[in-house]
Design an enzyme around this catalytic site. Structure first.
Site, PDB file in Angstrom:
ATOM      1  N   ARG A  72      63.026 116.781  38.908  1.00  0.00           N
ATOM      2  CA  ARG A  72      64.448 116.200  39.876  1.00  0.00           C
ATOM      3  C   ARG A  72      65.495 116.169  40.425  1.00  0.00           C
ATOM      4  O   ARG A  72      66.327 116.817  41.369  1.00  0.00           O
ATOM      5  CB  ARG A  72      64.857 114.690  38.106  1.00  0.00           C
ATOM      6  CG  ARG A  72      66.157 114.217  38.972  1.00  0.00           C
ATOM      7  CD  ARG A  72      66.169 113.247  38.054  1.00  0.00           C
ATOM      8  NE  ARG A  72      65.846 112.574  36.645  1.00  0.00           N
ATOM      9  CZ  ARG A  72      66.604 113.141  35.580  1.00  0.00           C
ATOM     10  NH1 ARG A  72      67.539 114.469  36.264  1.00  0.00           N
ATOM     11  NH2 ARG A  72      65.949 113.361  34.873  1.00  0.00           N
ATOM     12  N   TYR A 124      71.533  99.538  61.315  1.00  0.00           N
ATOM     13  CA  TYR A 124      70.599  99.165  60.506  1.00  0.00           C
ATOM     14  C   TYR A 124      70.536  97.594  59.546  1.00  0.00           C
ATOM     15  O   TYR A 124      71.244  97.808  58.386  1.00  0.00           O
ATOM     16  CB  TYR A 124      69.364  99.616  59.731  1.00  0.00           C
ATOM     17  CG  TYR A 124      68.448  99.754  59.063  1.00  0.00           C
ATOM     18  CD1 TYR A 124      67.494  98.736  59.170  1.00  0.00           C
ATOM     19  CD2 TYR A 124      68.735 100.130  57.606  1.00  0.00           C
ATOM     20  CE1 TYR A 124      66.233  98.419  58.580  1.00  0.00           C
ATOM     21  CE2 TYR A 124      67.309  99.908  56.888  1.00  0.00           C
ATOM     22  CZ  TYR A 124      66.845  98.989  57.106  1.00  0.00           C
ATOM     23  OH  TYR A 124      65.401  97.995  56.196  1.00  0.00           O
ATOM     24  N   ASP A 196      74.594 108.521  60.826  1.00  0.00           N
ATOM     25  CA  ASP A 196      73.353 108.288  60.958  1.00  0.00           C
ATOM     26  C   ASP A 196      73.098 108.693  61.949  1.00  0.00           C
ATOM     27  O   ASP A 196      73.229 108.300  62.750  1.00  0.00           O
ATOM     28  CB  ASP A 196      73.057 106.392  60.375  1.00  0.00           C
ATOM     29  CG  ASP A 196      72.473 106.968  60.305  1.00  0.00           C
ATOM     30  OD1 ASP A 196      70.411 107.141  60.742  1.00  0.00           O
ATOM     31  OD2 ASP A 196      71.285 105.310  59.417  1.00  0.00           O
ATOM     32  N   LYS A 221      61.607 108.442  60.120  1.00  0.00           N
ATOM     33  CA  LYS A 221      62.077 107.457  61.698  1.00  0.00           C
ATOM     34  C   LYS A 221      61.322 108.840  61.986  1.00  0.00           C
ATOM     35  O   LYS A 221      60.107 109.786  61.900  1.00  0.00           O
ATOM     36  CB  LYS A 221      62.662 106.936  62.080  1.00  0.00           C
ATOM     37  CG  LYS A 221      63.574 105.615  60.740  1.00  0.00           C
ATOM     38  CD  LYS A 221      63.095 104.690  60.284  1.00  0.00           C
ATOM     39  CE  LYS A 221      63.330 103.447  60.003  1.00  0.00           C
ATOM     40  NZ  LYS A 221      62.429 103.784  59.065  1.00  0.00           N
TER      41      LYS A 221
END
Ligand code: P1T
Length: 408
Positions: A72, A124, A196, A221
């Site tokens: 992690r 989005y 973004d 994407k």
């Protein structure tokens, strides 16, 4: 930069080294293929191994190899991807997350109750939902702004504003925002600018070079490019922001799987050639759609009819690398006409998401932006006749024939 975000006492610093800058003088595709990756020192394997391990054996309590004690916190495959994407964005540090919205959440976790964020009005749907339905409840106020209007941005800042969040081009109306202008305004108000860059990709646009503090991607994407992995990433060159975001990544724990990191490392190698083909196909299709009698209008950053076409050229390599694969179109008529088209395409698959090698088509009002309140959608022009295309890298003639069949 000194920002009143987390208390520095919350974080004890990182010993993590990075070689994101190792190939900084080389071209985009050279960096895509080599940055962050060395042949495996024990076997010579040219591909970075998938270090599918949750933990690492210690020589003595606290004596670890490099930075690795628990996956992690850090993992070699993830670190290779983080350095690779940082290099592509021209940044010093990358941080990978389990999804695009997890990466956005990590930035919002830097804030505290009472802070406000200037949020681009067209983002989005899931980003809009995250700001309004999750973080607003924790006392972080989102202020929606049309960021194509510099005066509106200037007027929207409050003393509490700590972050400016923008997508450009925006999803789904493909508005383009002047990143350098936003960076200047954010700095003047001691706020962080996060961009973004999912639609443009680092091949077409580098927000850090234009003054942004943080670049964000949904790697689901174009970075991933094959519709087979969910992920997100943040890149920054600001060491203080990196430390704070690294602390959030470690503490909140929305890290990607190791296999996903391997897939992303493989995918960035072809990002430039994919983007060139996406852009060439999309340009041809945008021109074809513009001339179609059943199409009301087409929004594509590469068309001279795009309202910010000059700005697009200014901040996206003058168009020399193309304009990406996203097209927004408005059909004549209403929902019945849109639905008929969306049901008929065969190569353009009716599905949410974008940026894969295969073409996708969708109806933002009903699908990706259904969570945006109806009055906001109406204000932004996300109408029943708006159809979004993610143009893939198939043969353009076949894609046009598919659209021709569907539009009728
Ligand atoms: O889906 P996820 O990987 O969590 O990424 C969220 C996200 C963030 N930013 C932008 C610009 C996005 O487009 C997305 C996700 N978008 C879709 C799923 C879509 O079809 O528009």
């Amino acid at each position: 930069m000194a920002l009143p975000l987390l208390s520095p006492h919350d974080y004890r610093g990182t010993t993590m080294t990075t070689n994101a800058n190792a190939h900084s003088n080389e071209g985009f595709s050279t960096r895509a293929i080599h940055a962050g990756q060395e042949p495996d020192p024990t076997t010579g394997a040219i591909m970075t191994p998938i270090y599918q391990t949750s933990t690492f054996v210690q020589k003595s309590p606290g004596v670890i190899v490099e930075d690795y004690d628990y996956s992690r916190a850090a993992n070699p495959t993830r670190k290779a991807f983080e350095n690779n994407i940082a290099s592509l964005e021209g940044g010093s540090h990358g941080l990978a997350f389990s999804s695009g919205v997890a990466a956005t959440s990590a930035v919002l976790h830097l804030l505290k109750a009472g802070d406000s964020v200037l949020l681009c009005d067209d983002v989005y749907g899931g980003t809009n939902r995250l700001f309004h339905r999750i973080f607003a409840q924790l006392g972080i106020e989102p202020i929606l702004v049309d960021m194509t209007d510099p005066a509106a941005v200037k007027a929207a800042f409050k003393p509490s504003t700590k972050l400016v969040w923008v997508e450009t081009p925006t999803n789904p109306t493909l508005k383009v925002v002047d990143i350098a202008m936003l960076a200047e305004q954010a700095r003047a108000h001691n706020a962080v600018l996060a961009v973004d860059n999912t639609f443009a990709t680092p091949y077409l646009q580098n927000p850090l070079a234009l003054g942004a503090h943080i670049v964000h991607h949904s790697t689901t994407k174009y970075i991933g490019g094959h519709s087979d992995a969910i992920g997100g990433v943040l890149v920054t060159s600001d060491a203080d922001l990196f430390d704070r975001l690294k602390f959030v990544q470690l503490s909140v724990g929305a890290v990607p799987g190791i296999m996903e990191c391997f897939l992303l490392l493989r995918s960035t190698k072809t990002l430039a050639v994919r983007m060139e083909r996406h852009g060439a196909n999309a340009m041809q299709i945008a021109h074809w759609l513009e001339a179609h009698p059943k199409v009301e209008s087409v929004v594509y950053p590469g068309l001279t009819s795009h309202p910010q076409h000059d700005l697009v050229n200014k901040q996206m390599h003058g168009g020399a690398r193309g304009y990406g694969g996203m097209i927004t179109m408005f059909l004549k008529g209403g929902l019945a006409e849109s639905r008929a088209m969306l049901e008929k395409t065969k190569l353009f698959a009716l599905a949410e998401s974008l940026g894969g090698v295969e073409s996708l088509i969708e109806h933002p009002g009903i699908m990706t932006h259904a969570s945006v309140p109806a009055d906001q959608r109406a204000k932004l022009g996300i109408s029943d006749s708006l159809v979004r295309l993610s143009v893939g890298i198939e043969d353009a003639d076949d894609l046009i024939a598919d659209l021709e069949r569907a539009i009728g």
